[in-house]
Design an enzyme around this catalytic site. Structure first.
Site, short mmCIF file in Angstrom:
data_model
loop_
_atom_site.label_atom_id
_atom_site.label_comp_id
_atom_site.label_asym_id
_atom_site.label_seq_id
_atom_site.Cartn_x
_atom_site.Cartn_y
_atom_site.Cartn_z
N GLY A 167 0.84 -1.19 0.00
CA GLY A 167 0.00 0.00 0.00
C GLY A 167 0.88 1.25 0.00
O GLY A 167 2.01 1.23 -0.50
N SER A 168 0.37 2.30 0.63
CA SER A 168 0.99 3.62 0.46
C SER A 168 2.41 3.75 0.99
O SER A 168 3.13 4.65 0.58
CB SER A 168 0.12 4.67 1.12
OG SER A 168 -1.19 4.59 0.63
N THR A 169 2.81 2.88 1.93
CA THR A 169 4.19 3.01 2.41
C THR A 169 5.16 2.84 1.26
O THR A 169 6.27 3.36 1.29
CB THR A 169 4.51 1.98 3.51
OG1 THR A 169 4.10 0.70 3.04
CG2 THR A 169 3.78 2.30 4.80
N PHE A 170 4.71 2.16 0.22
CA PHE A 170 5.56 1.92 -0.94
C PHE A 170 5.78 3.20 -1.75
O PHE A 170 6.73 3.29 -2.55
CB PHE A 170 4.92 0.84 -1.83
CG PHE A 170 5.87 0.17 -2.78
CD1 PHE A 170 6.85 -0.68 -2.32
CD2 PHE A 170 5.77 0.40 -4.16
CE1 PHE A 170 7.73 -1.30 -3.20
CE2 PHE A 170 6.65 -0.22 -5.05
CZ PHE A 170 7.64 -1.07 -4.56
N LYS A 171 4.91 4.17 -1.53
CA LYS A 171 5.04 5.44 -2.27
C LYS A 171 6.37 6.13 -2.00
O LYS A 171 6.85 6.94 -2.80
CB LYS A 171 3.88 6.38 -1.90
CG LYS A 171 2.56 5.93 -2.50
CD LYS A 171 1.39 6.74 -1.95
CE LYS A 171 0.06 6.21 -2.51
NZ LYS A 171 -1.08 6.67 -1.70
#
Lengths: 634, 355
Positions: free
Chosen positions: A290-294
C-alpha cells in the site's frame, strides 16, 4: 670335529631364539609406545562408562547485556542396570517416588544397556524428588545435572529466538540457525567398569562440560518490550489476523526490535502448530504494502529530477484514467489542486500515478530493484521470503500505475524497512542483521563480529534529505499526524492495503501499516507497525497503526537517548487534535493574573493566600491544552 | 656349584615365584566370581610349584643316564597314555587331552614332550645321522603329532614336532634334505588347515583382529588392550583392568598380557632377560656335557622350552594366530609347571656330569 659341529648348530639355535625374542620385544614396544594412543583410547572406551553431564547452551543477550535466553540447571535420573542388584525393589521404590508404574520402571532398570536415562519420567526432576531418590542410596542409581533452556521473557521475541527440544537441540529461529555455536560439549563423570558392568575401585574422572558460545543480538530490550506491549494492545483492541512490528537502525541495518502476533511460548512449543512457530512474520509475511511503498516512487522521482515538490502542482479529480482503467484516489472526490508536497502529505494515489508515469516503466522498476524488493535482504535469520514484483514484460501502463502507489507488488516488512532506511539515511541500502557478535563463554573473546554491510547506494544525499522533509511533513500536516511526538521531529508514511486472495481483492479486509522514523533530520530509528485485518474500526493506516508506532518511537527516544532537536515542521492542528502548550511561570503572580496567564489550561487553586508560591507542572513543561495546572497560594 | 648352574637355578626360582604372584594377580577376579574364593588358583598353583621344586630337586639327584636305559619304556608308556586319553580323557576347552583327578588334571602330551626328547636324544647319540634316519625320526614325530592332533592340541603337537626338528638340526642333519622336508611339512600344514576351516578364520583374525572383534579377533584384541595401556611402567601390581572379566582366563595363555599391563615395557624386558638366561645357561650345560646323550637331551628340553615360550609370546602380542600354548613357568597349569620343573631337574643333573 663332530661335536664342534653340534656345538655351533646349538649356538645358531640360541641366536635364532634371541632374534625372535627381539622381534617380540619390538612388537611389545610398538604396542605400548608407538601405538599407545590408539590402543589406550580404545581400551579406555571399553573400560569407562560415562554418566553424561549436559553442557549449558550459550546465552543470548540483547545489545546491552540483557539476558534473552539462558539456562536453568535440573536433575535427571540415570540408572546403570548392571550395578543394580535387587532390580525389583529398586523399581518399586523409584516408581513410588516418580509416581509411575512399576512395570515401566522395571523396564528401564532391566534394560540390556550400560547406561539408561530414565526418559521421560526421570528428566527434569524437582529438588524434593531428587532428594528422595538420593536418600535411597541405591547402587547403580545416579542423579546427573542437566541444563534446561530458559526464556525469561516467555513469548518475547519468540519467533526470532526460536526454541529447543528436550535434548537442548535448537529447533527453530536463532536456536536452530546457530545451533552449532550455542551447543556446548557435554561432559561426563567417567568411571571404570569391569566387563560385567560393576564399578572398579578406580578414581572417577570428571570431564567438565564445555559451555556453548554466547550470542549478542542487535535487539534493544527496552524497544523490544515496547514492541511486544503494543502488539498485545493491538490484539486486544482490534482482534486482527496478524500484527507485525519491526524496528531498525537505518544507519547500519541493525534490527533493534522485531515481533509479531500470533506468537508462541518456547517452553510450551508442543501446543503450537509448525506454522505458528516457524513463520517469523517480519521476514516471512508478504503482502501488498500500500501507500508506504510510495516512498520508493517518491525517492526515485526526486533522484531522477522528475518532480519539484514545492513548485510542481497536480489537480486530483478523485481518479485518473490509465489506458482503459480508472484508478481512484482513496479520498472520494479527490484532493483538488495541490502541490506534489501535498500529494505526498495526502498520500494521493493519482498524484503518484503521475510520478510513476514521469519515471517510466524501466526507471521505476530499476529503483524497485535497487531498493532491494523482489529479493531476500539477506538478514541473518532463516525463513525469509523474497516477495513478488511484476516481471517487466508483463507490466503495462496499468500495472506501472498501481505499482507507483504500492498495489500489485508483494513485499516483506523487512524489505520495506530496509528500503525506507536507505531512502532516509542518506541514500545507502544496508543489509539488515540481528546477530551483533558471538563470544567465547569463559574468556568472552569475540569469535565472530557482524558489522554494517553496505549493499549499494540507491539515491543521493540530497534526494534523501528531500524525502525526509516530505515524510516529516506527512506526520506534521498529512495522513501521519497520529504519530506526531511533541518536541521531536518525526517522519513517516501510512499504508492501507487491501488484501488479495486468489487474485481478487477482499472486501473490507485490509493491512494497515505505518512506517515512521526519528529524528526526521537525522534518523536514528525506523519503526514499522502493521495490523492485518483489524475488526470494527475505520480502515485507515494512520488512525490504527500510527499510535502504536508512535509509542514505540517514544520508547526508542528513551532507549536510545535521543535528544530533543530544535526546528522542524510544527504540527498542523485540525479540530480533532489537542494542542501542546508551554506552561508559563505564574509563581509570584496574584491568583487572577495567574488564571489569565494560564487561560489555555484548567487552573486549580489550593490555599487561601493571594500570591502563587508553587505551581505544578512547573514552568516550561509542555502539556495538552486544557490539562489541569495546580497552583498553591500563601 | 658352577656359576652357570647358579644363574640357571636362580632364574628358574625367580621366574617361578614371579609366575605364582602373577597367577594370583591375574586370576583372583575370576576365581572370586567362579568359586567365591579369590585364592583358588593361587593355592593350586602354589601346591604344584612346591611339588615341582621338590621333584626338580630329587630328579637332579637321579643320574640322567637312567633315562637312556629306559627311554623306550618311557616313550611307550606315554604313547599308550596318549591313546588312552582319547578314550578316557576329559574334555576341556574343546580338547580331550586331560586325565582328570578331581580338580587337578594331568596332560599326557606334556609328558610326551619329555619322553620323545629322551628317545630321540638316545637315537641320535648312538647312530650316524643319515637322511634315512632323519626320515625315520620324523615319521615317529609326525606319528606322535598326529596322535596329539586327534585331541586336538595343535600347540603341543607343534612343540613336539619342532623340538624334534631342533634336535635333528643340532645333530647335523643334511640341510638340503631338511629343506625338502620343510616344504613337505608346509604342504602338509596347508592340508591340515584346509581340512578344518575354523583354522583359516583364526589365521586371518590375527592380521586384523578388529574385523571380528567379538569372534575370532576377541582374544587378541583383549590382549592388546592389556598390553597397550601398560605403557612404559604399567599400572602396577594388581592394577590390571583387563583381568576384570574382559580377558577370559587371564591366568592361563594370556598371562603375559596382564604382566605387560601391570609392569609395562620394563617388566617385559626383565622377563625376557630371565628367559634368555635360562636358555643360554641351559644350552651351556648341553655344550659342556661329557656325552652326546646328555648334550642332546639338555638341548632338546631347552629347545622345546624356548620354542614354547616364543610361540606363546608371539600369539599374545599378535604376531601369529592363536595356538593355545601356555607360557612356561608363568601360566596357570599344574601338570605343565610340574613337567617343566622336572625337566629342569634333568638338566641340573646333566650339569653335574660335566667335563
Amino acid at each position: 670335529m663332530f661335536t664342534k659341529n653340534i656345538h655351533s648348530r646349538m649356538k645358531i639355535a640360541v641366536l635364532c631364539f634371541a632374534f625372535l625374542f627381539l622381534v617380540i620385544i619390538g612388537k611389545v614396544f610398538y604396542i605400548q609406545v608407538i601405538d599407545y594412543k590408539k590402543i589406550n583410547g580404545y581400551a579406555e572406551n571399553l573400560w569407562s562408562r560415562n554418566l553424561p553431564i549436559k553442557a549449558d547452551r550459550g546465552i543470548i543477550y540483547d545489545r546491552n547485556g540483557v539476558i534473552l535466553a539462558d539456562n536453568v540447571t535440573t536433575t535427571s535420573l540415570v540408572v546403570i542396570p548392571n550395578q543394580i542388584k535387587d532390580k525389583k525393589k529398586v523399581a518399586v521404590d523409584l516408581a513410588k517416588i516418580l509416581n509411575v508404574s512399576e512395570d515401566a520402571m522395571y523396564k528401564h532398570i532391566s534394560k540390556k544397556t550400560s547406561i539408561e536415562r530414565v526418559h521421560p519420567e526421570g528428566r527434569r526432576l524437582s529438588y524434593e524428588i531428587a532428594d528422595k531418590i538420593k536418600n535411597l542410596n541405591y547402587e547403580g542409581v545416579y542423579l546427573v545435572k542437566e541444563s534446561k533452556r530458559n526464556y525469561p521473557g516467555d513469548t518475547y521475541l519468540s519467533h526470532t529466538l526460536g526454541y529447543v527440544g528436550i535434548d537442548n537441540q535448537g529447533l527453530s529461529g536463532l536456536e536452530l540457525m546457530y545451533d552449532d555455536c550455542l551447543t556446548g560439549e557435554d561432559g561426563a563423570i567417567k568411571y571404570f567398569s569391569d566387563a560385567k558392568g560393576n564399578k572398579l575401585k578406580l578414581n572417577e574422572v570428571y570431564e567438565q562440560p564445555q559451555k556453548g558460545m554466547n550470542i549478542t543480538l542487535t535487539i534493544n530490550d527496552e524497544i523490544q518490550k515496547a514492541v511486544e506491549k503494543e502488539l498485545d494492545n493491538a490484539v486486544t483492541k482490534y482482534n486482527p489476523d496478524r500484527v507485525i512490528a519491526l524496528v531498525m537502525n537505518p544507519n547500519n541495518g541493525e534490527i533493534l526490535a522485531m515481533s509479531s502476533r500470533p506468537n508462541f511460548s518456547p517452553a510450551n512449543y508442543q501446543k503450537y502448530t509448525v506454522e505458528e512457530i516457524n513463520r517469523n512474520l517480519p521476514i516471512w509475511a508478504t503482502y501488498e504494502p500500500g501507500s508506504t511503498f510510495k516512498i520508493i516512487t517518491l525517492s526515485a522521482a526526486l533522484e531522477e529530477g522528475k518532480v519539484d515538490l514545492h513548485k510542481d502542482k497536480y489537480h486530483d479529480s478523485g481518479s485518473i484514467r490509465v489506458e482503459n482503467a480508472t484508478l481512484h484516489c482513496w479520498k472520494h472526490g479527490g484532493h483538488g489542486s495541490e502541490t506534489f508536497m501535498q500529494v505526498v502529505e495526502n498520500s494521493c494515489n493519482p498524484g503518484f500515478v503521475v510520478l510513476g508515469q514521469r519515471l517510466g516503466k524501466n526507471t521505476l522498476f530499476d529503483y524497485i530493484d535497487k531498493f532491494g524488493f523482489g529479493a531476500k535482504t539477506g538478514v541473518d535469520l532463516n525463513g525469509e521470503a523474497s516477495g513478488i514484483i511484476f516481471s517487466r514484460d508483463k507490466v503495462g501502463p496499468v500495472e506501472q500505475a498501481t505499482t507507483a502507489f504500492g498495489q500489485g507488488v508483494s513485499v516483506t516488512p523487512i524489505q520495506q524497512v530496509t528500503a525506507v532506511s536507505a531512502a532516509i539515511n542518506g541514500g545507502i541500502l544496508y543489509k539488515p542483521y540481528i546477530v551483533k557478535s558471538i563470544n567465547e563463554p569463559e574468556t568472552n573473546t569475540v569469535v565472530k563480529q557482524n558489522n554494517k554491510t553496505m549493499v549499494r547506494r540507491v539515491v543521493s544525499e540530497k534526494t534523501s534529505k528531500e524525502v525526509r522533509e516530505a515524510l516529516e511533513s506527512v506526520v506534521s500536516n498529512g495522513t501521519g499526524r497520529t504519530a506526531y511526538i511533541d518536541g521531536y521531529r518525526v517522519g513517516g508514511k501510512t499504508g492501507t492495503a487491501q488484501k488479495v486472495s486468489n487474485g481478487r481483492y477482499l472486501y473490507n479486509n485490509y493491512i494497515l501499516s505505518f512506517i515512521g522514523f526519528l529524528p526526521a533530520d537525522k534518523p536514528e530509528v525506523v519503526v514499522y507497525f502493521a495490523i492485518d485485518n483489524p475488526k470494527g474500526v475505520q480502515q485507515f493506516g494512520g488512525v490504527i497503526a500510527g499510535p502504536p508506532a508512535k509509542t514505540i518511537l517514544e520508547a526508542s527516544i528513551t532507549a536510545l537517548n535521543i535528544e530533543k532537536p530544535t526546528g522542524g515542521t510544527e504540527k498542523k492542528y485540525n479540530y480533532l487534535d489537542k494542542k501542546y502548550i508551554t506552561v508559563s511561570n505564574v509563581v509570584g503572580m496574584d491568583v487572577n493574573k495567574a488564571k489569565e496567564t494560564l487561560k489555555d489550561f484548567e487552573v486549580k487553586v489550593d490555599g487561601n493566600g493571594k500570591t502563587i508560591t508553587y505551581q505544578s507542572p512547573e514552568a516550561g513543561s509542555r502539556i495538552l491544552e486544557g490539562s489541569k495546572v495546580r497552583v498553591y497560594t500563601g | 656349584m658352577k656359576k652357570n648352574t647358579f644363574f640357571f637355578i636362580m632364574s628358574i626360582t625367580l621366574i617361578s615365584l614371579f609366575g605364582l604372584m602373577m597367577v594370583y594377580s591375574a586370576s583372583y577376579v575370576w576365581a572370586d566370581y567362579k568359586f567365591a574364593d579369590p585364592y583358588k588358583y593361587l593355592k593350586n598353583q602354589g601346591l604344584f610349584l612346591i611339588l615341582g621344586f621338590v621333584l626338580m630337586y630329587f630328579i637332579s639327584k637321579i643320574d640322567y643316564r637312567v633315562y637312556l636305559k629306559h627311554s623306550n619304556k618311557i616313550f611307550l608308556i606315554c604313547f599308550i597314555l596318549l591313546i588312552l586319553v582319547l578314550i578316557f580323557g576329559t574334555e576341556r576347552n574343546g580338547s580331550k587331552s586331560w586325565f582328570g583327578i578331581g580338580s587337578f588334571g594331568v596332560q599326557p602330551s606334556e609328558f610326551m614332550k619329555l619322553a620323545l626328547a629322551i628317545l630321540i636324544a638316545k637315537i641320535l647319540s648312538f647312530n650316524k645321522l643319515t637322511d634315512k634316519l632323519v626320515f625315520k625320526i620324523l615319521i615317529l614325530a609326525v606319528l606322535v603329532f598326529g596322535l596329539i592332533m586327534l585331541q586336538p592340541d595343535f600347540g603341543t603337537g607343534v612343540i613336539i614336532l619342532m623340538g624334534t626338528v631342533g634336535l635333528l638340526f643340532a645333530a647335523g642333519a643334511n640341510l638340503k634334505f631338511f629343506g625338502k622336508l620343510g616344504i613337505m611339512g608346509i604342504a602338509a600344514f596347508a592340508v591340515l588347515i584346509a581340512s578344518a576351516p575354523y583354522r583359516i578364520k583364526r589365521i586371518l583374525s590375527f592380521l586384523n583382529p578388529w574385523e571380528d572383534p567379538l569372534g575370532s579377533g576377541f582374544q587378541i584384541i583383549q590382549s592388546l588392550y592389556a598390553i597397550g595401556p601398560g605403557g612404559l611402567l604399567g599400572f602396577g601390581l594388581g592394577n590390571s583392568r583387563q583381568k576384570h572379566f574382559y580377558l577370559p582366563e587371564p591366568q592361563t595363555d594370556f598371562i603375559f598380557s596382564i604382566i605387560s599391563e601391570e609392569f609395562g615395557f620394563l617388566g617385559i624386558l626383565l622377563l625376557a632377560i630371565l628367559f634368555t638366561i635360562i636358555i643360554v645357561c641351559g644350552v651351556n650345560i648341553a655344550l659342556k656335557s661329557k656325552d652326546l646323550f646328555g648334550k642332546f637331551l639338555a638341548f632338546g628340553i631347552i629347545f622345546e622350552l624356548a620354542f614354547q615360550t616364543i610361540l606363546n609370546l608371539m600369539v599374545v602380542v599378535g604376531l601369529i594366530p592363536v595356538t593355545g600354548v601356555t607360557l612356561p613357568f608363568l601360566s596357570y597349569g599344574g601338570s605343565s609347571l610340574m613337567i617343566t620343573l622336572m625337566s629342569m631337574g634333568i638338566i641340573l643333573n646333566i650339569s653335574k656330569h660335566q667335563k
